[in-house]
Design a protein around this motif. Structure first.
Motif, PDB file in Angstrom:
ATOM      1  N   PRO A 275      26.488  -7.792  39.496  1.00 30.44           N
ATOM      2  CA  PRO A 275      26.716  -8.572  40.715  1.00 30.44           C
ATOM      3  C   PRO A 275      25.720  -9.736  40.751  1.00 30.44           C
ATOM      4  CG  PRO A 275      25.647  -6.471  41.234  1.00 30.44           C
ATOM      5  CD  PRO A 275      26.037  -6.418  39.784  1.00 30.44           C
ATOM      6  N   LYS A 276      26.178 -10.907  41.188  1.00 34.16           N
ATOM      7  CA  LYS A 276      25.277 -12.066  41.231  1.00 34.16           C
ATOM      8  C   LYS A 276      24.129 -11.817  42.203  1.00 34.16           C
ATOM      9  CE  LYS A 276      28.421 -15.682  39.724  1.00 34.16           C
ATOM     10  NZ  LYS A 276      29.231 -16.851  40.089  1.00 34.16           N
ATOM     11  N   LYS A 277      22.993 -12.450  41.922  1.00 36.18           N
ATOM     12  CA  LYS A 277      21.766 -12.225  42.711  1.00 36.18           C
ATOM     13  C   LYS A 277      21.977 -12.468  44.197  1.00 36.18           C
ATOM     14  CE  LYS A 277      17.849 -12.043  39.829  1.00 36.18           C
ATOM     15  NZ  LYS A 277      18.182 -12.725  38.548  1.00 36.18           N
ATOM     16  N   GLU A 278      22.764 -13.502  44.538  1.00 38.83           N
ATOM     17  CA  GLU A 278      22.911 -13.876  45.942  1.00 38.83           C
ATOM     18  C   GLU A 278      23.929 -12.987  46.662  1.00 38.83           C
ATOM     19  OE1 GLU A 278      23.315 -15.665  43.284  1.00 38.83           O
ATOM     20  OE2 GLU A 278      25.198 -16.790  43.287  1.00 38.83           O
ATOM     21  N   ILE A 279      24.534 -12.059  45.926  1.00 38.71           N
ATOM     22  CA  ILE A 279      25.541 -11.175  46.523  1.00 38.71           C
ATOM     23  C   ILE A 279      24.919  -9.813  46.818  1.00 38.71           C
ATOM     24  CG2 ILE A 279      27.714  -9.943  46.025  1.00 38.71           C
ATOM     25  CD1 ILE A 279      28.887 -12.438  45.455  1.00 38.71           C
ATOM     26  N   LEU A 280      25.199  -9.302  48.024  1.00 41.36           N
ATOM     27  CA  LEU A 280      24.686  -7.983  48.405  1.00 41.36           C
ATOM     28  C   LEU A 280      25.322  -6.915  47.513  1.00 41.36           C
ATOM     29  CD1 LEU A 280      23.051  -6.421  50.654  1.00 41.36           C
ATOM     30  CD2 LEU A 280      25.255  -6.065  51.746  1.00 41.36           C
ATOM     31  N   ASP A 281      24.501  -5.979  47.051  1.00 45.25           N
ATOM     32  CA  ASP A 281      25.007  -4.904  46.202  1.00 45.25           C
ATOM     33  C   ASP A 281      24.809  -3.583  46.951  1.00 45.25           C
ATOM     34  OD1 ASP A 281      25.571  -3.065  44.251  1.00 45.25           O
ATOM     35  OD2 ASP A 281      23.742  -3.426  43.106  1.00 45.25           O
ATOM     36  N   PRO A 282      25.811  -3.158  47.735  1.00 44.47           N
ATOM     37  CA  PRO A 282      25.635  -1.981  48.602  1.00 44.47           C
ATOM     38  C   PRO A 282      25.353  -0.700  47.813  1.00 44.47           C
ATOM     39  CG  PRO A 282      27.899  -2.851  48.748  1.00 44.47           C
ATOM     40  CD  PRO A 282      27.150  -3.768  47.847  1.00 44.47           C
ATOM     41  N   GLN A 283      25.970  -0.562  46.644  1.00 44.94           N
ATOM     42  CA  GLN A 283      25.736   0.634  45.827  1.00 44.94           C
ATOM     43  C   GLN A 283      24.269   0.678  45.373  1.00 44.94           C
ATOM     44  OE1 GLN A 283      28.136   0.726  42.250  1.00 44.94           O
ATOM     45  NE2 GLN A 283      27.809   2.923  41.938  1.00 44.94           N
TER      46      GLN A 283
END
Lengths: 85, 85
Positions: free
Chosen positions: A12-20
């Protein structure tokens, strides 16, 4: 034809939240591993490819990443290519 | 305290069927990439860890893999550790 092994990371891109990843970071605390921070989870893909040259194999793997393996809006990818016997 | 970055790969074991990988191998054909075979899909995890030494960091990441990140019955893992500034 030569045979290559590709090892691809899709993250996932750095600026995107990664909920997992966020959830796993939280779980680390419960396991007594609070030194672990900033967990991010993506995909690791290995595949075999037959091609005449490293350049062709490289281009094909890149095409596969762009068209199928990664969602370029939310994910970035990187890969390593290695010739096998 | 030093800070390390760990890059972990968690992959389905060779003797275990990987249905997601099989499906993607099939899709490669439809994309005109029939040179690509034997796709296997696992997880790639990156995380940051604070520790006194590389050995401690290594042990902690190993513990995290064993207890949370990988299911050792079906998956195997490997990781690289790198000190960051």
């Amino acid at each position: 034809m030569k045979k290559f092994l590709a090892e691809i990371d899709v993250m996932p891109k750095k600026e995107i939240l990664d909920p997992q990843g966020k959830a796993v970071t939280g779980s680390m605390k419960n396991l007594g591993l609070s030194e672990i921070q900033n967990v991010r989870i993506g995909k690791h893909i290995s595949l075999e490819i037959e091609a005449d040259s490293t350049e062709t194999a490289n281009a094909k793997v890149d095409e596969a990443c762009k068209n199928l393996l990664a969602n370029l809006i939310m994910e970035s990818y990187s890969f390593k290519l290695e010739e096998v016997a």
